[in-house]
Design a protein around this motif. Structure first.
Motif, short mmCIF file in Angstrom:
data_model
loop_
_atom_site.label_atom_id
_atom_site.label_comp_id
_atom_site.label_asym_id
_atom_site.label_seq_id
_atom_site.Cartn_x
_atom_site.Cartn_y
_atom_site.Cartn_z
N MET A 1 41.65 32.38 40.59
CA MET A 1 40.55 32.62 39.98
C MET A 1 39.62 33.83 40.57
O MET A 1 38.94 34.62 40.17
CB MET A 1 39.59 31.46 40.05
N PHE A 2 39.86 33.76 41.91
CA PHE A 2 39.34 35.00 42.76
C PHE A 2 39.85 36.54 42.21
O PHE A 2 39.14 37.33 42.12
CB PHE A 2 39.81 34.83 44.29
N ARG A 3 41.22 36.48 41.98
CA ARG A 3 41.88 37.81 41.59
C ARG A 3 41.24 37.87 40.17
O ARG A 3 40.84 39.39 39.82
CB ARG A 3 43.29 37.20 41.24
N GLN A 4 40.96 36.97 39.32
CA GLN A 4 40.35 37.25 38.05
C GLN A 4 38.93 37.98 37.97
O GLN A 4 38.65 38.72 37.16
CB GLN A 4 40.40 36.11 37.20
N ALA A 5 38.32 37.20 39.04
CA ALA A 5 36.94 37.42 39.06
C ALA A 5 36.67 38.87 39.57
O ALA A 5 35.93 39.84 39.12
CB ALA A 5 36.08 36.53 40.21
N VAL A 6 37.61 39.40 40.53
CA VAL A 6 37.68 40.83 41.09
C VAL A 6 38.03 41.71 39.93
O VAL A 6 37.48 42.86 39.81
CB VAL A 6 38.86 40.75 42.38
N ASP B 1 37.43 29.98 44.86
CA ASP B 1 38.29 29.60 46.05
C ASP B 1 39.81 29.53 45.71
O ASP B 1 40.55 29.67 46.61
CB ASP B 1 37.95 28.13 46.72
N ASP B 2 40.05 29.40 44.32
CA ASP B 2 41.45 29.28 43.99
C ASP B 2 41.72 30.79 43.96
O ASP B 2 41.13 31.46 43.26
CB ASP B 2 41.56 28.73 42.53
N PRO B 3 43.01 31.29 44.47
CA PRO B 3 43.43 32.64 44.64
C PRO B 3 43.48 33.35 43.15
O PRO B 3 42.95 34.42 42.95
CB PRO B 3 44.85 32.73 45.31
#
Length: 251
Positions: free
Chosen positions: A156-161, A152-154
């Motif tokens: 962390m989301f960016r890293q996951a993507v 949900d953290d932008p």
């Protein structure tokens, strides 16, 4: 008229202006990208695993997939200046490899079809992460737990993507290499088959030629043999003489 041994004044002036423009751009880029100096950019582009990291042309150029062609061109110019071997004469070999990575990524994105494929991979990575986030939240809700997750953290989301996108690019590259190896093996097999067919045809032609030559020899030998046989038969032939008839004497 141009001075002997020199350029015309107009040409020289244009060259000076071009150099000053280039120099100004270099300084502006160095100031703007002070957090990523030439050396840092080279290190980034040649870091361990770069053969897979650099499969994403947008990551290489550090530009958004939605960037316009003009933005792409501008970013390429900025980055290529930073890592160009002429600017990094203390480490020209690594600079050359970094420059080649930048140049390859830029040329790939200039190709509409290849750019579309790269964008599709990035979108697929994002959709996969969003799907996994949805699945996690459903499971947490089912278990009666808070549905807050780290993605949900932008950031962390960016890293996951980013991780998922790199994985997809790597998988596609592995498959491409497998296809290439398979195609190469098939081409090699076909070539070996062609060579074997050619060699077989050559052997058959040589056999036919030798057979015809030896056949002529056999025929000549047979004719000679027959001719000698007939000659010998004539020489040894004898004719039977009829018996003499004795006249009876009467008393």
């Amino acid at each position: 008229m141009a001075a002997a041994g020199g350029d015309p004044p107009a040409q020289s002036s244009r060259a000076d202006d071009a150099f000053m423009t280039f120099y100004t751009e270099v300084k502006q880029i160095e100031k703007r990208d002070s957090v990523l100096t030439s050396k840092q950019q080279i290190d980034r582009l040649l870091r361990p695993g770069s053969s897979y990291f650099n499969l994403n042309p947008f990551e290489v150029l550090q530009i958004d997939p939605e960037a316009t062609d003009e933005e792409l061109k501008k970013r390429f110019r900025q980055l290529s200046i930073l890592v160009h071997p002429d600017k990094n004469q203390d480490d020209p070999d690594r600079a050359q490899k970094a420059f080649e990575a930048v140049d390859k990524a830029y040329k790939l994105l200039l190709d509409g079809e290849q750019k579309k494929r790269a964008v599709d991979v990035i979108h697929a990575g994002k959709e996969f992460v969003e799907h996994m986030m949805s699945q996690k939240k459903k499971q947490l809700k089912k278990d009666g737990k808070p549905i807050d997750i780290e993605e949900d953290d932008p950031e962390m989301f960016r890293q996951a993507v980013y991780k998922q996108t790199m994985k997809l690019f790597a998988e596609l590259e592995i498959k491409r290499k497998e296809r290439e190896a398979k195609d190469m093996h098939e081409r090699k097999r076909q070539r070996e088959e062609e060579i074997e067919t050619q060699e077989r045809a050559k052997r058959e032609r040589e056999w036919q030629k030798n057979f015809e030559e030896s056949r002529d020899g056999r025929v000549d030998s047979w004719r000679t043999f027959q001719a000698k046989g007939k000659s010998k038969e004539k020489k040894n032939r004898t004719f039977l003489k009829p018996p003499k008839v004795k006249m009876e004497q009467r008393e």
